[in-house]
Motif scaffolding. Structure first.
Motif, PDB file in Angstrom:
ATOM      1  N   GLN A 148       0.804  -1.218   0.000  1.00 29.76           N
ATOM      2  CA  GLN A 148       0.000   0.000   0.000  1.00 29.76           C
ATOM      3  C   GLN A 148       0.841   1.274   0.000  1.00 29.76           C
ATOM      4  N   ALA A 149       2.121   1.142   0.229  1.00 29.92           N
ATOM      5  CA  ALA A 149       2.945   2.349   0.342  1.00 29.92           C
ATOM      6  C   ALA A 149       2.918   3.144  -0.963  1.00 29.92           C
ATOM      7  N   ALA A 153       7.274   6.743  -0.644  1.00 26.73           N
ATOM      8  CA  ALA A 153       7.825   6.094   0.551  1.00 26.73           C
ATOM      9  C   ALA A 153       9.192   5.477   0.265  1.00 26.73           C
ATOM     10  N   GLU A 164       2.139   8.039   8.989  1.00 27.45           N
ATOM     11  CA  GLU A 164       1.256   6.918   9.343  1.00 27.45           C
ATOM     12  C   GLU A 164       1.639   6.350  10.714  1.00 27.45           C
ATOM     13  N   GLU A 167       0.917   8.873  13.583  1.00 30.53           N
ATOM     14  CA  GLU A 167      -0.514   8.901  13.918  1.00 30.53           C
ATOM     15  C   GLU A 167      -0.918   7.658  14.712  1.00 30.53           C
ATOM     16  N   ALA A 168      -0.404   6.523  14.294  1.00 26.64           N
ATOM     17  CA  ALA A 168      -0.736   5.288  15.018  1.00 26.64           C
ATOM     18  C   ALA A 168      -0.203   5.353  16.454  1.00 26.64           C
ATOM     19  N   GLU A 171      -2.223   7.733  18.821  1.00 24.24           N
ATOM     20  CA  GLU A 171      -3.446   7.117  19.329  1.00 24.24           C
ATOM     21  C   GLU A 171      -3.119   6.030  20.358  1.00 24.24           C
ATOM     22  N   VAL A 352      12.222   2.958   6.741  1.00 23.99           N
ATOM     23  CA  VAL A 352      10.902   3.513   6.453  1.00 23.99           C
ATOM     24  C   VAL A 352       9.860   2.407   6.253  1.00 23.99           C
ATOM     25  N   LEU A 353      10.264   1.295   5.635  1.00 25.20           N
ATOM     26  CA  LEU A 353       9.280   0.245   5.372  1.00 25.20           C
ATOM     27  C   LEU A 353       8.831  -0.400   6.681  1.00 25.20           C
ATOM     28  N   GLU A 354       9.761  -0.574   7.600  1.00 19.86           N
ATOM     29  CA  GLU A 354       9.364  -1.138   8.891  1.00 19.86           C
ATOM     30  C   GLU A 354       8.588  -0.116   9.725  1.00 19.86           C
ATOM     31  N   LEU A 356       6.342   1.764   8.369  1.00 22.33           N
ATOM     32  CA  LEU A 356       4.992   1.563   7.843  1.00 22.33           C
ATOM     33  C   LEU A 356       4.392   0.247   8.351  1.00 22.33           C
ATOM     34  N   ASP A 360       0.917  -0.286  10.607  1.00 24.03           N
ATOM     35  CA  ASP A 360      -0.138  -1.256  10.321  1.00 24.03           C
ATOM     36  C   ASP A 360      -0.324  -2.224  11.486  1.00 24.03           C
ATOM     37  N   ASP A 363      -2.275  -0.306  14.065  1.00 28.01           N
ATOM     38  CA  ASP A 363      -3.637  -0.001  13.612  1.00 28.01           C
ATOM     39  C   ASP A 363      -4.516  -1.252  13.529  1.00 28.01           C
ATOM     40  N   SER A 364      -3.913  -2.362  13.161  1.00 24.48           N
ATOM     41  CA  SER A 364      -4.704  -3.581  12.956  1.00 24.48           C
ATOM     42  C   SER A 364      -5.024  -4.282  14.269  1.00 24.48           C
TER      43      SER A 364
ATOM     44  N   ARG B  99      -6.610  10.344   7.439  1.00 18.30           N
ATOM     45  CA  ARG B  99      -5.586   9.355   7.672  1.00 18.30           C
ATOM     46  C   ARG B  99      -5.868   8.089   6.868  1.00 18.30           C
ATOM     47  N   ARG B 100      -4.830   7.566   6.291  1.00 17.54           N
ATOM     48  CA  ARG B 100      -4.972   6.364   5.490  1.00 17.54           C
ATOM     49  C   ARG B 100      -5.332   5.173   6.382  1.00 17.54           C
ATOM     50  N   ARG B 101      -6.343   4.468   5.980  1.00 19.02           N
ATOM     51  CA  ARG B 101      -6.760   3.269   6.710  1.00 19.02           C
ATOM     52  C   ARG B 101      -6.191   2.049   6.031  1.00 19.02           C
ATOM     53  N   ARG B 102      -6.049   1.003   6.785  1.00 20.19           N
ATOM     54  CA  ARG B 102      -5.457  -0.204   6.240  1.00 20.19           C
ATOM     55  C   ARG B 102      -6.106  -0.667   4.947  1.00 20.19           C
ATOM     56  N   ALA B 106      -4.485   3.052  -1.539  1.00 27.19           N
ATOM     57  CA  ALA B 106      -3.399   3.985  -1.272  1.00 27.19           C
ATOM     58  C   ALA B 106      -3.757   5.351  -1.851  1.00 27.19           C
ATOM     59  N   ARG B 135       9.006  -4.210  -5.277  1.00 28.35           N
ATOM     60  CA  ARG B 135       8.195  -4.573  -4.108  1.00 28.35           C
ATOM     61  C   ARG B 135       8.006  -6.082  -3.959  1.00 28.35           C
ATOM     62  N   ALA B 323      15.033   4.306   1.662  1.00 25.62           N
ATOM     63  CA  ALA B 323      14.086   3.980   2.737  1.00 25.62           C
ATOM     64  C   ALA B 323      14.574   2.825   3.593  1.00 25.62           C
ATOM     65  N   GLU B 354      15.596  -6.660   8.182  1.00 28.82           N
ATOM     66  CA  GLU B 354      15.894  -6.207   6.820  1.00 28.82           C
ATOM     67  C   GLU B 354      17.341  -6.547   6.428  1.00 28.82           C
TER      68      GLU B 354
END
Lengths: 475, 475
Positions: A148-149, A153, A164, A167-168, A171, A352-354, A356, A360, A363-364, B99-102, B106, B135, B323, B354
């Motif tokens: 989804q990035a 990104a 992202e 914000e997570a 909250e 950056v990928l981690e 994101l 998730d 948020d999940s 805000r982007r949701r899961r 995108a 990706r 990234a 990574e």
């Protein structure tokens, strides 16, 4: 390199090309060199190592340096130490496996191998249960994040961190830790040590008041940044913040004093906020294991009392894994730009990928689920520790057990050093309280062992407790 | 915050709570504050911004600081600048998406949105094509890494980096770059800047000879570590290493001088190795884009000439993505322990999972395939740049095009500044040579534009070239 080398202590320095760096790194360098020699087979199983004294003399290092290196390798299972038999290369050490190939089965990891030999019980504090990392859930979040990035990104990153994730976290920290956060005041970093490096000396200056017991690594890091640390005495209510003097900054572990274990009392919390307001001071709140509280409701973050006076610092190193290298600061507004300025124009640290993926994962709901699961597991381990001690060493008081991943066993005066050594002889790696003590601390110096109960694999925990109890001084 | 603010330059400082940090961060802080004001809608579309001079006076900053911030935001598409009309908020800027949701699709990323409006052509050097990140392949490697990792990988990390990655890099760097590496001499880090920080000032000391043209960020980082940098003149054979004086260390970009573009001549390579041997000196080899060479065989690393005299430094920031925050040093044996000592007892920086993913990505051949694919793509872009210039501006010489992700357009004396401004007015972000010049450089100062051709999305590249050609001085 010939096999005849292995019994010749004099040649360690020469044949290993062992160039010991300056003070501070000698123990680590020696440990590494010896480990490598065992791993590679150059030091054959059952080889007897030279006595501390002679190797120390050969290398021009302190005897304790050699003793410490041997002890660490004993705890790791590379060496064995039996009274009367000296220190030897462990019998079960096998030559290194070839390089792991993609399609080959995963090798037996070193730690598991040494545990299987019964030679290692790692009860050092500071690490979560590595076998409980939520591989499937994390992979699912990483996959969604990667899919989804937006393209940007994969370009240069915002030094504040991905919005992202901020914000997570805003909250989550508000909900779980009582932190008053907003994304614009969060800066992502690689962990607590990175946060300290970003703050000192370019955003904040010393001297910095600290708790009389804490991580030596943090004190060394601050000293390296020319920040003088001044120790505050501790008592059953936590740091005696009334003793704060002319400092403008104080570093505290309010949720769970590290390592002694209690929370900072509510009156002390109010008092330190009052101090910060009166002196234009700032509180650094190291919330290193605030999620893991067992017997009552979590203690909220001090930051919630006054977000303009507290830098709240956390990471996933205890809650998920230190392998991820992700942490955060929630900053008073007046520091945000200065910290970003130190961090640089682009993200140079946190992947950056981690970032994101972690957004998730939070948020999940996976993060909450994982924390709840681990809280159950750690509580079970803590209970087993308490039970084992009640049965085997009822004279030993256990403290600091309401939260976190470690406990402190109080010992009779003068017995700590012997207990650490006795534990090492039984293959138990742990630290005494003394190593956490600020060198300038003036408070009394209780004897105690800091027992991390998160690290051993589940199946090995019973044996670790057994070995620990056997090392305790008699009642 | 009221809408009436938007035409009142005087209130920017007050209403944005804009606390500009010390020297060095003011432009970034101002840029951020203005961007946020536009993004949030507080500065409405088509609002005219105050002239440089008056905003600079209000904020107590230099006029250039304001001009630079405006120019950056013009290049990013937040603002527009037309002669006679001043600087205004761009018309197409929309309120921020929620805000982007899961499970939401995108969002259109900011950069793509501004490109779609035709307001931004990012021809700044230094970033690969973010839209080409592999990706699927990377996710496959991350999955295998996560599934096959031993449990201990989720505990504290080895500060040298995962051995799987160091082994993969040793093989790759030997094969692709002619580096004589072995895993024990590789230390993983977060990128080139991190490598510099690990080396200076605790392992190496200044003064450090550098090339007269290079990244200002690196010079600032070194200055922050109290390392004096001394500029070496450049000519068509690269750095004039014969001018090395009493320094004991020199930082070079031998594969592709940054930013002027040529490789270091073979005789210079031999000469700098001779210098290092004679003076007990060390060469830092910044191999930032060594994989991307178009017209002849790759230029091997200087490190291959003498691994004991060269620190070879690379990262995936150009080959894959900045990234990821993964880089490496191949060290002379005598520095390994000292660098590890600076890095600390545990991995505090580079994400371990990574690291394992990159090891798999290299071992599986995905890295080679990706580099080959990108080399094709970048060569195509370079060819389009050369063709466009031959047609539209035949009087402009293009240099440094045999390799890398950027070219240098040589301009008539005294025209560089105007060309950069003309480009900004056309929504083209790029830098002139002047910003890369060492402040103490004594060599002649040619006029030129540094054109990064990797960043624009494929569909937007033609328009970017069009806008660039329109900004060049007439022949």
């Amino acid at each position: 390199m010939t096999d005849s080398w292995v019994n010749s202590a004099e040649r360690i320095g020469a044949d290993l090309h062992l160039e010991l760096p300056g003070p501070g790194g000698r123990r680590a360098a020696l440990t590494r060199a010896l480990r490598e020699a065992v791993r590679s087979g150059r030091l054959a199983p059952d080889t007897r190592l030279p006595p501390y004294r002679s190797l120390a003399a050969d290398l021009g290092v302190a005897r304790n340096t050699v003793a410490d290196a041997y002890a660490e390798l004993v705890a790791e299972g590379w060496l064995t130490a039996r009274q009367g038999s000296g220190t030897r290369v462990a019998a079960g050490v096998t030559p290194p496996p070839g390089r792991r190939r993609r399609d080959a089965p995963a090798p037996v990891p070193e730690k598991a191998a040494s545990r299987a030999r019964g030679a290692r019980h790692d009860l050092r504090q500071g690490t979560p249960d590595a076998s409980s990392f939520p591989r499937a859930g994390w992979l699912a979040s990483y996959r969604r994040a990667l899919q989804q990035a937006p393209n940007e990104a994969f370009g240069p990153g915002d030094p504040a961190g991905r919005v992202e994730l901020r914000e997570a976290l805003a909250e989550y920290l508000a909900r779980a830790r009582g932190v008053r956060a907003e994304p614009g005041r969060i800066v992502i970093c690689s962990g607590f040590a990175h946060a300290l490096r970003l703050l000192f000396p370019r955003v904040l200056r010393g001297p910095l008041a600290v708790e009389s017991y804490g991580l030596g690594f943090h004190r060394e890091l601050l000293a390296g940044a020319s920040v003088r640390t001044l120790p505050l005495p501790l008592d059953e209510d936590g740091a005696q913040v009334g003793a704060l003097g002319r400092e403008r900054a104080v570093l505290l572990t309010p949720a769970h004093q590290f390592p002694t274990g209690g929370p900072l009392h509510a009156e002390r919390r109010a008092a330190v906020i009052d101090w910060a307001r009166a002196r234009d001071g700032v509180i650094l709140e190291d919330d290193y294991d605030g999620e893991f509280r067992y017997d009552r409701r979590p203690v909220g973050a001090v930051q919630g009392l006054d977000p303009e006076r507290v830098v709240h610092i956390g990471s996933v190193s205890k809650s998920l894994s230190p392998a991820l290298r992700l942490g955060w600061m929630v900053l008073p507004e007046r520091y945000v730009d200065a910290v970003l300025d130190v961090k640089g124009e682009r993200e140079a640290w946190a992947g950056v990928l981690e970032q994101l993926a972690l957004a998730d994962f939070i948020d999940s709901g996976s993060y909450d689920r994982h924390v709840r699961r681990m809280r159950q597991r750690y509580r079970g381990r803590r209970d087993r520790l308490v039970t084992a001690l009640a049965e085997r060493a009822p004279h030993v008081e256990v403290t600091g057990i309401a939260a976190g991943l470690h406990a402190v066993l109080r010992l009779p005066p003068g017995t700590e050093g012997q207990a650490v050594e006795a534990a090492a002889r039984r293959g138990v790696a742990l630290d005494g309280l003394a190593v956490f003590r600020h060198p300038e601390a003036v408070m009394s110096a209780p004897d105690g062992l800091v027992v991390g109960y998160a690290t051993p694999a589940e199946h090995a925990y019973g044996a670790a407790l057994e070995a620990l109890c056997g090392a305790l001084p008699p009642g």
